[in-house]
Design a protein around this motif. Structure first.
Motif, PDB file in Angstrom:
ATOM      1  N   ILE A 105     -45.887 -56.065  61.758  1.00 15.00           N
ATOM      2  CA  ILE A 105     -44.641 -55.419  61.385  1.00 15.00           C
ATOM      3  C   ILE A 105     -44.706 -55.009  59.920  1.00 15.00           C
ATOM      4  O   ILE A 105     -45.495 -55.539  59.133  1.00 15.00           O
ATOM      5  CB  ILE A 105     -43.411 -56.324  61.621  1.00 15.00           C
ATOM      6  CG1 ILE A 105     -43.441 -57.555  60.729  1.00 15.00           C
ATOM      7  CG2 ILE A 105     -43.320 -56.733  63.082  1.00 15.00           C
ATOM      8  CD1 ILE A 105     -42.150 -58.370  60.807  1.00 15.00           C
ATOM      9  N   VAL A 141     -49.457 -50.460  63.736  1.00 17.63           N
ATOM     10  CA  VAL A 141     -48.310 -51.283  63.356  1.00 17.63           C
ATOM     11  C   VAL A 141     -47.332 -51.283  64.534  1.00 17.63           C
ATOM     12  O   VAL A 141     -46.923 -50.224  64.999  1.00 17.63           O
ATOM     13  CB  VAL A 141     -47.631 -50.751  62.083  1.00 17.63           C
ATOM     14  CG1 VAL A 141     -46.443 -51.632  61.705  1.00 17.63           C
ATOM     15  CG2 VAL A 141     -48.623 -50.677  60.935  1.00 17.63           C
ATOM     16  N   ASP A 142     -46.971 -52.454  65.007  1.00 15.82           N
ATOM     17  CA  ASP A 142     -46.117 -52.525  66.187  1.00 15.82           C
ATOM     18  C   ASP A 142     -44.695 -52.046  65.898  1.00 15.82           C
ATOM     19  O   ASP A 142     -44.131 -51.266  66.663  1.00 15.82           O
ATOM     20  CB  ASP A 142     -46.090 -53.953  66.732  1.00 15.82           C
ATOM     21  CG  ASP A 142     -47.444 -54.346  67.295  1.00 15.82           C
ATOM     22  OD1 ASP A 142     -47.749 -53.935  68.432  1.00 15.82           O
ATOM     23  OD2 ASP A 142     -48.206 -55.038  66.594  1.00 15.82           O
ATOM     24  N   VAL A 143     -44.094 -52.517  64.803  1.00 15.86           N
ATOM     25  CA  VAL A 143     -42.729 -52.123  64.452  1.00 15.86           C
ATOM     26  C   VAL A 143     -42.630 -51.975  62.940  1.00 15.86           C
ATOM     27  O   VAL A 143     -43.061 -52.867  62.203  1.00 15.86           O
ATOM     28  CB  VAL A 143     -41.678 -53.153  64.917  1.00 15.86           C
ATOM     29  CG1 VAL A 143     -40.265 -52.613  64.666  1.00 15.86           C
ATOM     30  CG2 VAL A 143     -41.854 -53.525  66.372  1.00 15.86           C
ATOM     31  N   THR A 144     -42.071 -50.842  62.502  1.00 12.14           N
ATOM     32  CA  THR A 144     -41.764 -50.655  61.084  1.00 12.14           C
ATOM     33  C   THR A 144     -40.263 -50.529  60.922  1.00 12.14           C
ATOM     34  O   THR A 144     -39.612 -49.742  61.619  1.00 12.14           O
ATOM     35  CB  THR A 144     -42.456 -49.407  60.522  1.00 12.14           C
ATOM     36  OG1 THR A 144     -43.859 -49.640  60.444  1.00 12.14           O
ATOM     37  CG2 THR A 144     -41.942 -49.079  59.124  1.00 12.14           C
ATOM     38  N   LEU A 196     -45.657 -43.827  57.538  1.00 15.25           N
ATOM     39  CA  LEU A 196     -45.301 -44.978  58.365  1.00 15.25           C
ATOM     40  C   LEU A 196     -45.034 -44.573  59.810  1.00 15.25           C
ATOM     41  O   LEU A 196     -45.299 -45.357  60.732  1.00 15.25           O
ATOM     42  CB  LEU A 196     -44.083 -45.677  57.764  1.00 15.25           C
ATOM     43  CG  LEU A 196     -44.372 -46.397  56.441  1.00 15.25           C
ATOM     44  CD1 LEU A 196     -43.083 -46.842  55.767  1.00 15.25           C
ATOM     45  CD2 LEU A 196     -45.296 -47.594  56.661  1.00 15.25           C
ATOM     46  N   ARG A 197     -44.533 -43.372  60.026  1.00 15.51           N
ATOM     47  CA  ARG A 197     -44.360 -42.891  61.402  1.00 15.51           C
ATOM     48  C   ARG A 197     -45.715 -42.788  62.097  1.00 15.51           C
ATOM     49  O   ARG A 197     -45.855 -43.144  63.274  1.00 15.51           O
ATOM     50  CB  ARG A 197     -43.654 -41.545  61.366  1.00 15.51           C
ATOM     51  CG  ARG A 197     -43.545 -40.784  62.687  1.00 15.51           C
ATOM     52  CD  ARG A 197     -42.621 -41.437  63.694  1.00 15.51           C
ATOM     53  NE  ARG A 197     -43.221 -42.546  64.439  1.00 15.51           N
ATOM     54  CZ  ARG A 197     -42.598 -43.218  65.393  1.00 15.51           C
ATOM     55  NH1 ARG A 197     -41.357 -42.921  65.736  1.00 15.51           N
ATOM     56  NH2 ARG A 197     -43.198 -44.210  66.021  1.00 15.51           N
ATOM     57  N   LYS A 231     -48.419 -44.484  61.433  1.00 11.04           N
ATOM     58  CA  LYS A 231     -49.069 -45.786  61.596  1.00 11.04           C
ATOM     59  C   LYS A 231     -48.355 -46.682  62.602  1.00 11.04           C
ATOM     60  O   LYS A 231     -48.913 -47.713  63.011  1.00 11.04           O
ATOM     61  CB  LYS A 231     -49.129 -46.508  60.241  1.00 11.04           C
ATOM     62  CG  LYS A 231     -49.889 -45.751  59.160  1.00 11.04           C
ATOM     63  CD  LYS A 231     -51.350 -45.539  59.518  1.00 11.04           C
ATOM     64  CE  LYS A 231     -52.099 -44.774  58.444  1.00 11.04           C
ATOM     65  NZ  LYS A 231     -53.512 -44.529  58.816  1.00 11.04           N
ATOM     66  N   SER A 232     -47.128 -46.322  63.018  1.00 11.07           N
ATOM     67  CA  SER A 232     -46.276 -47.252  63.757  1.00 11.07           C
ATOM     68  C   SER A 232     -46.089 -46.826  65.204  1.00 11.07           C
ATOM     69  O   SER A 232     -45.884 -45.652  65.501  1.00 11.07           O
ATOM     70  CB  SER A 232     -44.905 -47.348  63.079  1.00 11.07           C
ATOM     71  OG  SER A 232     -45.038 -47.644  61.709  1.00 11.07           O
ATOM     72  N   ARG A 233     -46.120 -47.809  66.081  1.00 12.14           N
ATOM     73  CA  ARG A 233     -45.787 -47.558  67.484  1.00 12.14           C
ATOM     74  C   ARG A 233     -44.287 -47.348  67.643  1.00 12.14           C
ATOM     75  O   ARG A 233     -43.846 -46.532  68.434  1.00 12.14           O
ATOM     76  CB  ARG A 233     -46.263 -48.716  68.348  1.00 12.14           C
ATOM     77  CG  ARG A 233     -47.786 -48.904  68.350  1.00 12.14           C
ATOM     78  CD  ARG A 233     -48.203 -50.112  69.156  1.00 12.14           C
ATOM     79  NE  ARG A 233     -47.751 -50.022  70.539  1.00 12.14           N
ATOM     80  CZ  ARG A 233     -47.062 -50.964  71.166  1.00 12.14           C
ATOM     81  NH1 ARG A 233     -46.707 -52.067  70.518  1.00 12.14           N
ATOM     82  NH2 ARG A 233     -46.708 -50.828  72.425  1.00 12.14           N
ATOM     83  N   LEU A 241     -40.657 -46.980  65.196  1.00  8.62           N
ATOM     84  CA  LEU A 241     -40.081 -46.859  63.859  1.00  8.62           C
ATOM     85  C   LEU A 241     -38.569 -47.068  63.972  1.00  8.62           C
ATOM     86  O   LEU A 241     -37.898 -46.413  64.770  1.00  8.62           O
ATOM     87  CB  LEU A 241     -40.378 -45.485  63.264  1.00  8.62           C
ATOM     88  CG  LEU A 241     -39.890 -45.253  61.827  1.00  8.62           C
ATOM     89  CD1 LEU A 241     -40.677 -46.128  60.854  1.00  8.62           C
ATOM     90  CD2 LEU A 241     -40.032 -43.787  61.437  1.00  8.62           C
TER      91      LEU A 241
END
Length: 484
Positions: A167, A220-223, A241-242, A244-246, A248
């Motif tokens: 996270i 990244v599972d959750v940002t 971050l969008r 890299k993240s599953r 957001l």
């Protein structure tokens, strides 16, 4: 020059009949788009804001003369509602001359033609409005340029990784309260940190941007990203971050609707810089230098500081958002419940708002003190009024966003004897809460037409009262012509 675009909301019983007769007699002004409504009492402020957003240069509302409304007092409710709306529009840079309420009987086609003609003539002199484009002040252009310079590849739909979920926490334009909301989990925080791997959390850990860039896309599972987007740098972080993240999450009111940061859209970018770097008595800047990269700074100004976008925007205007955790800040129970759902084996579907559904009024300890039929002949000012801590704020004549705001903050502001200002946002499927509560509050006022207009005009700051947390996400997200 093109003819001004006038959207006319006309009541079926009177004004529309007059417009129809004027049209048959070829008296109607060109460029007028009539919209037939059952009663002027059905003309919501959101309709007017949307008309301006979609390119209207002016809006005319026509209704029955007072005393002639077949819905008893629908036209008087409209008078109060639209008087309050006129104050908001003025704050948004829309001249009162662009918005007009007139009483026109069915037998008065000549009057309708005269009113429409006068309005068209004045709008020609004022020129086109282009409200939405001016309110955003080139934000789309700036974001488009950033994307052209570094187009983000789409984030892969990566499967969950083995081991602990990853996270991330990050903030953009915000006060830091949402980061504190995570720390406010208190004794529940340490067990949570034992279940996850934190790959970014500037308030607590020393991660660098290079560390995030080195992560595989979608790893990244959750940002949890809080704060509005006001700087070009923040738009860049949101896109990174969008990618890299599953999932957001727009974390807090500023990320989801712009928050208090969005009220800065009532001033122009140059006005903000002038105030911050030159006008404040606490600032020592004898040469009046502005930071580099800013609109009026010039190429030789010291810096660099990240360039300021022309207006603040919610996170969803920059990247796709999967979930929302509302609040200013989100309350610890809401944060804890959201984390549990997002880290479970059955996470919520995209688009879910991770907070209780239902209006705040339903959970308010004062709800039993609100009359079934609430009528106000005066409005109270919090600056000069000590609210009764046991009585419904609306019953005291104090504007409160509780009927149109999602619950979840309890006890929140109500526990401090302060009315709700709407930080938890709209209910599922509900209209824009700021316009809805402006309409509802004005509809509670009672009196003759002059008294209603006077009462509505007593609300000195409609934007701050009804759009304190949601202006940047409203149909008109800032001051027309004032965001550059």
């Amino acid at each position: 020059m093109r003819e001004p675009r006038i959207v006319a909301f006309l009541c079926d019983g009177c004004a529309y009949a007059a417009a129809d007769a004027a049209g048959r007699a070829r008296l109607a002004a060109p460029g007028l788009l009539p919209v037939r409504v059952e009663c002027t009492g059905r003309v919501e402020p959101a309709f007017v804001l949307q008309a301006f957003r979609e390119g209207a240069d002016g809006v005319l509302v026509g209704g029955c003369h007072p005393g002639d409304c077949r819905h008893v007092d629908g036209n008087l409710r409209a008078a109060a509602r639209l008087a309050l709306l006129a104050g908001l529009l003025e704050q948004l840079g829309v001249s009162r001359e662009r918005f007009r309420l007139e009483w026109i009987g069915a037998s008065e086609p000549e009057r309708f033609a005269r009113v429409a003609g006068e309005m068209a003539a004045r709008l020609r002199a004022l020129g086109p409005l282009r409200a939405a484009e001016e309110a955003l002040g080139g934000v789309e252009e700036a974001l488009g340029r950033l994307e052209a310079e570094a187009p983000p590849p789409p984030a892969p739909a990566a499967a969950a990784r083995p081991g602990k979920p990853r996270i991330a926490f990050y903030w953009n334009a915000s006060c830091g309260g949402c980061e504190e909301a995570v720390l406010d989990l208190d004794e529940a925080l340490l067990p949570l940190l034992g279940r996850v791997e934190v790959v970014l959390w500037p308030v607590a850990l020393d991660h660098k941007r290079a560390d995030v860039e080195a992560l595989p896309d979608g790893s990244v599972d959750v940002t949890f990203l809080n704060g509005a987007v006001r700087l070009e740098e923040q738009a860049g972080w949101a896109r990174l971050l969008r990618r890299k993240s599953r999932r957001l999450v727009a974390f807090g009111a500023c990320a989801s609707t712009g928050g208090v940061v969005g009220l800065g859209n009532l001033a122009g970018r140059d006005e903000i810089l002038e105030t911050a770097y030159r006008a404040l008595p606490s600032v020592e800047n004898p040469e009046g230098v502005l930071p580099g990269g800013c609109a009026a700074g010039g190429p030789d100004a010291p810096g660099p500081l990240p360039p300021l976008l022309p207006a603040a925007v919610p996170l969803s205007r920059v990247v796709e958002v999967d979930h929302v955790v509302p609040g200013c800040p989100p309350s610890p129970p809401v944060v804890a419940a959201a984390l549990e759902r997002l880290l479970s084996d059955d996470p919520p579907p995209p688009g879910t708002v991770l907070a209780p559904q239902g209006a705040l009024c339903e959970a308010c300890d004062r709800r039993e003190t609100r009359p079934d039929r609430l009528e106000l002949t005066a409005l109270a000012d919090l600056a000069t009024t000590a609210p009764d801590p046991a009585t419904c704020f609306l019953a005291q004549g104090i504007a409160c966003m509780g009927p149109a705001t999602r619950r979840g903050c309890e006890p929140g502001c109500l526990g401090a004897n302060f009315p709700c200002r709407g930080c938890f946002g709209a209910l599922d499927g509900a209209p824009e809460p700021g316009a809805a509560m402006l309409s509802a509050t004005a509809s509670l006022l009672r009196g003759d037409p002059d008294a209603l207009v006077r009462l509505a005009g007593g609300v000195a700051d409609p934007a701050g009262t009804f759009f304190r947390y949601g202006l940047a996400a409203a149909p008109l997200p800032g001051r027309a012509g004032g965001a550059r």
